[in-house]
Design an enzyme around this catalytic site. Structure first.
Site, PDB file in Angstrom:
ATOM      1  CB  THR A 151      42.984  42.243  44.186  1.00 49.09           C
ATOM      2  OG1 THR A 151      42.017  41.476  43.457  1.00 49.09           O
ATOM      3  CG2 THR A 151      42.400  42.632  45.528  1.00 49.09           C
ATOM      4  CE  LYS A 177      38.726  42.114  43.750  1.00 44.07           C
ATOM      5  NZ  LYS A 177      39.218  40.733  44.185  1.00 44.07           N
ATOM      6  CB  THR A 188      34.479  33.575  43.263  1.00 41.60           C
ATOM      7  OG1 THR A 188      33.827  32.376  43.633  1.00 41.60           O
ATOM      8  CG2 THR A 188      35.922  33.466  43.647  1.00 41.60           C
ATOM      9  CD  GLU A 275      44.609  36.018  39.745  1.00 43.42           C
ATOM     10  OE1 GLU A 275      44.632  36.798  40.711  1.00 43.42           O
ATOM     11  OE2 GLU A 275      44.821  34.794  39.832  1.00 43.42           O
ATOM     12  CG  ASN A 397      47.186  32.835  41.340  1.00 44.40           C
ATOM     13  OD1 ASN A 397      46.583  33.317  42.286  1.00 44.40           O
ATOM     14  ND2 ASN A 397      46.766  32.942  40.091  1.00 44.40           N
ATOM     15  CB  THR A 402      56.126  36.915  48.520  1.00 43.58           C
ATOM     16  OG1 THR A 402      56.066  36.189  47.285  1.00 43.58           O
ATOM     17  CG2 THR A 402      55.980  35.960  49.668  1.00 43.58           C
TER      18      THR A 402
END
Length: 402
Positions: A151, A177, A188, A275, A397, A402
């Protein structure tokens, strides 16, 4: 040290994989449907998120995992199939059933996993068409499958190792992942392990559970426990070693250590690729009163936003570490506590230690930052992994959906 080999989840005998673009994601250059398949029957084991709000694929696969004979896993990225009601459950079953039909397996032999945006109905027709394509081109190359489950990951994560048991060559392969919503308890992220070892189902489940506690459950990126997390292990027995059916078997510890090595590697890669992260943080806690307290202490430090920010800013702010230990809930005696950055002592037995700020800053510039905590209260220890907190984490995030 283990002999690391190429092949990932396809390295063990009898395993094939593939990854395709099915149309789940908007970008056709990103694969979004992966498949792992053993040509021979397997025993299997699994651990799953304890988040009470479980996604449809978790509910479906967790039920199948109890049978312990999963032989294939179909995974989509780009859509979590979570908060999608009874339709989501139906879609998860449809994914598994279509894969089973194409591979000539029973529906109970196929697990399903999903990852991605929450609350959006799966484009099931596209996925079912993708299953026609993906099952037609299974190969010994695991690269496409590894890429298809990503992702916000910036790179794919896989490993394979060889080890010897009773003169037989045993292979363990894995892929995973995870980059955001990482705070396993279990778990997680998504992790898939394959092996050609011969082992009983109950011992495989016990081994995975034990390994998971010290690997995937000891990483954190942002303190968020996801709704879709699972780790599955498939073992097809093609190595033809004498079946391991007891933890008292001397061969069990060899397999346990090998599986732990694979899972720890994947865990560290997930934390390293958090991230927006620029640094991996490794925290080792020693001389804790008990194992649970050692784990709590290590994970609390790795998960503290203040400590993560200080590491990113290359500020050796040991006060934040002591503060985190203080609110962690563990037994703590400041007069016995010591904190070090690499070999540089920052705080020892209740007193701040003079240190060279420039040297400390240089240590914090490294891609892997090592923090050592000596609680001075017992003999137990634990290691946890995390990453620094950056502006990029917020950017990712702030617009994920979107």
């Amino acid at each position: 040290m283990y002999h690391i080999i190429d092949g990932g989840v396809c390295a063990p005998q009898g395993f094939l994989a593939n990854g395709v673009y099915a149309g789940v994601r908007k970008n056709p250059n990103k694969l979004d449907l992966g498949l792992i398949y053993s040509e021979f029957p397997c025993v299997s084991a699994g651990v799953f998120t304890i988040n009470k709000a479980k996604a449809a694929p978790i509910i479906v696969t967790q039920d199948k995992s109890k049978k312990g004979n999963i032989q294939a896993v179909i995974i989509n990225s780009g859509n979590a199939n979570y908060c999608t009601g009874e339709l989501g459950i139906l879609h998860a079953h449809q994914m598994a059933n279509k894969t089973a039909l194409k591979l000539k397996l029973g529906p109970l032999n196929v697990a399903v996993a999903s990852t991605g945006v929450i609350g959006v109905t799966l484009p099931i027709d596209k996925i079912l068409s993708g299953i026609d394509l993906i099952t037609h081109k299974l190969t010994k190359n695991s690269q496409a499958a590894t890429q298809a489950i990503m992702t916000t990951d910036t790179y794919s994560k896989s490993i394979a190792i060889n080890l010897k048991i009773c003169g037989k060559n045993i292979t363990i392969g894995g892929m995973a992942k995870g980059s955001g919503m990482i705070h396993p308890n279990m778990a997680t992220m998504l992790g898939f392990i394959t092996t050609d070892i011969s082992i009983s189902q109950d011992i495989l489940q016990y081994t995975l559970h034990k390994v998971n506690e010290d690997t995937f459950n000891m990483i954190t990126v942002d303190g968020e426990t996801s709704t879709n997390d699972m780790v599955l292990v498939l073992a097809n027995g093609l190595a033809n070693n004498p079946e391991i059916n007891s933890i008292k078997d001397p061969d069990w510890i060899i397999f346990y250590e090998g599986l732990k090595f694979v899972c720890q590697f994947l865990s560290m890669e997930i934390a390293r690729d958090g991230e927006g992260a620029t640094k991996l943080i490794e925290v080792k806690v020693t001389n804790a009163k008990n194992k649970d307290q050692a784990k709590i202490a290590a994970r609390t430090i790795c998960g503290s936003p203040l400590i993560k920010s200080a590491v990113h800013g290359e500020d050796a702010n040991w006060g934040r570490i002591v503060n985190a230990l203080g609110y962690s809930g563990i037994d703590l005696d400041l007069n016995k506590l010591s904190v070090s950055l690499e070999k540089m002592n920052l705080f020892q037995e209740g007193v701040a230690i003079y240190f060279d700020e420039i040297e400390a800053k240089n240590l914090l510039k490294k891609k892997t930052v090592h923090i050592y905590i000596n609680l001075g209260l017992g003999k137990e220890e634990a290691v946890a992994w995390g990453c620094d907190l950056t502006n990029e984490y917020v950017n990712i995030n702030a617009s994920y959906r979107t």
